[in-house]
Design an enzyme around this catalytic site. Structure first.
Site, short mmCIF file in Angstrom:
data_model
loop_
_atom_site.label_atom_id
_atom_site.label_comp_id
_atom_site.label_asym_id
_atom_site.label_seq_id
_atom_site.Cartn_x
_atom_site.Cartn_y
_atom_site.Cartn_z
CG MET A 206 -2.10 -0.68 1.52
SD MET A 206 -3.36 -0.60 0.10
CE MET A 206 -4.01 -2.20 0.01
CG HIS A 207 2.82 2.89 -3.18
ND1 HIS A 207 2.71 1.82 -3.70
CD2 HIS A 207 3.11 3.88 -4.17
CE1 HIS A 207 2.60 2.07 -5.03
NE2 HIS A 207 2.77 3.29 -5.17
NE ARG A 208 -1.71 4.09 -6.65
CZ ARG A 208 -0.60 4.49 -7.42
NH1 ARG A 208 -0.23 5.43 -7.46
NH2 ARG A 208 -0.20 3.28 -8.27
#
Ligand code: UD1
Length: 362
Positions: A206-208
């Site tokens: 997850m990095h958005r």
């Protein structure tokens, strides 16, 4: 001899350029191919590891731009790349993907009158709040040649008025890298090293900004992972943006969630291919899981890569507790479709690109 520069900046660019570099080696009597690294990503785990994993040569130019606001980062890449173009006098420039380095370098080279191509052109999520969507639209509007990974890209470019002779449906260079590195991934010991069992764990990334910059959203995601981890262990290689945001939450992470540093390409591929499923908000991972036939849950309401949903193994879900847990349940019940390989994702996209560019410019 003509000189061609391909630009890499952030993590997802490396696997797209490595096979292009190899493909141009077949035309060594025509082209001298060089890699320019903007330095948008600079941590060893986000950058250096990919060069060795993908057998890429060191970049001929390194701009060292680092992090900053979008405006600062884009401006620094533009200034640095303009200097490189002055020195190197390239006959052709290739930009890939949708990161800030992509649009920054395209703007510079097009304005200098250098023929410029965009690899992975035409992808559209329709979500203008994503910085990547703005980078894609702006890059496609100005470059000379557009190389497309899936049919939806051709349709978008036609709708935007791009002439047919400028766009080429060639397949996916990221999948070229996947084919290239798979034999190394098969030999990786990472699954064993992390004390996991083949097919008995899930992989999470997850990095958005929309998922990790808002503390409440990130807290909800960790909460969901905690629930999923009751039934099987989760491995979560943590992107620096996410790591920073997590530090502010001071949340207890349960044992079933194995938080590790970002990984090299080969180990990540090894973890992906043996996972029971992957939960992500990445763009490229939607494609890699489709190519590997591994179920993928994408915690986003839109995708710029619809072929991964239409014929691949990807499902889009609302990035909420109900959305994600519903999809995990469907996987546990065996309800996810197995998926097929999209057209031209055959490991030879870069060869098509090198052949087309050579026929147009030599
Ligand atoms: C960028 C891309 C995104 C891509 C992602 C893959 C843009 C607009 N976004 O997002 O499309 O999916 O890369 O990773 O170009 N940081 C480090 N070390 C690094 C790099 C970043 O610590 O090597 C930290 C910095 O605090 C930085 C933050 O991560 O401020 C975000 O980095 P940045 O390059 O701005 O965007 P990403 O979120 O990585």
């Amino acid at each position: 001899m003509k000189r061609i520069l391909s630009v890499v900046g952030a993590r997802p660019n490396f696997m797209k350029v490595a096979p292009i570099h190899r493909a141009f080696a077949q035309y060594a009597e025509t082209w001298e191919h060089h890699i320019v690294h903007t330095g948008q990503h600079y941590d060893a785990a986000m950058s250096d590891a990919f060069f060795s994993d993908l057998d890429m040569p060191h970049p001929s130019w390194f701009l060292g731009v680092g992090s900053g606001s979008h405006a600062e980062q884009t401006a620094r890449v533009m200034t640095g790349f303009a200097q490189v173009c002055m020195e190197a006098k390239p006959d052709y420039v290739i930009v890939v993907g949708d990161v800030n380095s992509t649009i920054a370098c395209a703007l510079v080279s097009v304005k200098l009158g250098i023929p410029t191509a965009h690899v992975e052109a035409g992808l559209r999520s329709g979500d203008r709040s994503m910085p990547e969507e703005i980078n894609r639209m702006a890059t496609d509007a100005i470059v000379d040649e557009l190389f497309v990974t899936e049919e939806s890209g051709m349709k978008h470019l036609r709708n935007e008025g791009v002439a047919d002779h400028r766009m080429h449906f060639v397949g996916n260079t990221m999948i070229d890298s996947l084919h290239y590195a798979l034999p190394k991934a098969v030999k990786s010991t990472i699954v064993h090293d992390l004390v996991l069992k083949q097919g008995k764990y899930a992989l999470v990334t997850m990095h958005r900004p929309s998922n990790v910059d808002d503390p409440e959203q990130l807290r909800m995601l960790i909460d969901v992972l905690t629930t999923v981890a009751i039934t099987q262990p989760l491995v979560f290689p943590v992107h620096p943006r996410t790591r920073k945001s997590l530090a502010t939450l001071a949340m207890e992470i349960p044992e079933g969630i194995l938080m590790v540093d970002p990984m090299g390409y080969v180990d990540f591929l090894a973890l992906m291919r043996s996972a029971s499923f992957v939960l992500t908000d990445s763009g490229g991972i939607q494609e890699e899981t489709t190519a590997l036939g591994v179920p993928c849950i994408t915690a986003r309401t839109t995708t710029e890569r619809p072929v991964t949903v239409e014929i691949g193994t990807n499902v889009l879900v609302e990035p909420t507790k109900t959305g994600i847990l519903g999809a995990v349940n469907r996987i546990h019940l065996g309800e996810m479709h197995r998926g097929q390989i999209p057209p031209l994702w055959d490991g030879h996209a870069s060869e098509r690109i090198a052949s087309i560019i050579t026929s147009h410019y030599s």
